[in-house]
Structure formats: structure tokens, C-alpha cells
Scaffold this motif. Sequence first.
Motif: not given
Length: 313
Positions: A75-92
Motif C-alpha cells: 500500500t505505497p499510496l496510502f497514508a500508512n505505506p506498506k512495501f511488501g513486493i511479495l503481494t505483487l509477485i504472487s499476483a504475477t
Amino acid sequence: MTSEPLETETPTNELFRPNRQTAKRVEFVVKSIFTLFALISVATTIGIVLTLIFEAVEFFKEVPIWRFLTDLEWTPLFANPKFGILTLISATFLTSSIAISVALPMGLLSAICLSEYASPRIRSFLKPAIEILAGVPSVVFGYFALLLVTPFLQKIIPGLQGFNALSGGLVLGVSIIPLVASLSEDAIYSVPRSLREGAYALGGTKREVIIGVVLPAALSGIVASFILAISRAVGETMIVAIAAGQNPRLTLNPLVPIETMTAYIVQVSLGDTPAGSLAYKTIFAVGMTLFLLTLILNVFSFWFVRRFREKYD
């Protein structure tokens, strides 16, 4: 009696020397042009890699790499950003797996049909027909998945949401079938006829010859087509961005919306995110991750093909 002076004949080498010199000049110019084009390609690749590296380094100065690799939310665009690339990797991984499960068997079977069973006349018609799919823009495939495939699947699968990984993966698989079919068919078709005739002479049936002789002989080319298709599936943008949605979540459920790495890059690149911000820098970190994944696939393909060829040479 006075003798007239004899005309001196020009040696044959002298007659052709200017032509040879001209040919050498032309050859030098052609080589220089080809070398320039090759250097431009190499320089472009180096520039892309350096851009990704420099921008990714700026990102990792603000976000630790361990956090980038271990966080379970993106959630890098949120007020409390999170940067877990595993979320995008799992979707890919999810969309690519669905696409590969469609493209590899259908593409390989199409290649076998074209090379071993189809007559020359039918082959001359079917192969261009399959390759036409490669010319269809990916955005057209994306809207095809969203407006036709998804409503059809919703009638069969209860609970399938409007944006989902399943329809995007299926249509993505259809889009890369020509890549597998064309390259595999070329590899199978190039197997020497003598190998087939020798197998038939030993009493093999057509199925046994194809499975036991032709496919192993063409395996290096087939595997290369598989790796290229996988790389294309991993790097596809518009199909998954339109059909799969832009909802980053860590899941392997193909019935819900997800967001792949390429879809996220599209989302940030629309212009709403300020340039130079941390959220803007994430696209370079994601792009670097995507580049490394495709690089690993291509290196593995090169290693496998080279080792296989050395084994059978």
C-alpha cells in the motif's frame, strides 16, 4: 623493315583492382553501420539497466530491502505505506501460471499438428492464422477478457468477481499461444528427416516416433519457446491491468481482483503520483524486480539449451 611497337596489355589484376577496392570500401561501410546498430542496442539496454539501478537505490535508501522483501502488504499510496513486493509477485505468479497452463499444451500440440500431421497446403493456411493472434494489440485482449470472458465465466463459476485473475490469465495464455506454437513448430520441423525414417524402419508408429524421437531432438528449441512465453506472460501489462484489476492482495485465489507488478507500474505512471516522491520511486524498485525475474528466466533458458545441445552433439 621497321617493326611497329606492340601495345602493352593491361594485366587482368589491374582491371579488377578498382572493383575490389570499391567492394572493400562498401563492405567496410556496411560493417560500420551494422556495428553502430549493435552498439545502439547494447547502449540502450545498458541505459535501461542503469536507470533502474540508480532509481532503485534511491528507493532503498528510504525503504530497507528486508522490509521490501518481507512485508505482506503493498500500500505505497496510502497514508500508512506498506512495501511488501511479495503481494505483487504472487499476483504475477498467479496470472502467469494460468496463462502457461493454457499456452504451453495448446501451443505445443498446435506445433506438432502443423509439423507432423498437417499437409503442406493446410500448414500454409493454419500457421499464418495462428500467428495472426500475435498481431492483436494486448489492450484488445484485455477488453475481450473483461467484457466477454468474465461474464461467460460468471455464469459457470459462482462468486467470480468482475475483475479477477482467472479471465485475465486465460486470455493472456491465448495471446502467447502463437509464440509457443510458431517457435516450437520451427524446432520440430527442422528435425532431420533421416531420424524419422530410421525410427519408422525400426517399426515405430507415428505417435512413438513423435514422442520418442522428434520431440527429444527438438527439445532445446521447444524449451526456448516455453521460456520466452513465460517471460512474455510475466511482463504482460494491459491484459492483466484491465481484466485482473488493481487490488493488491496476497492470495492465490484466481476468482478475486489482484494487482500484478506491471499493473502497478501502469497505475503509478498515469500521472497522479508526484515525480520524485517515494511512491513514484516504487515503480523503479518494482521494475528492477521484474527485470531480475525475466533475466533469471532467460539465463536459465540459455543454460538449458546450451547444455542440452552439448549433450546430444
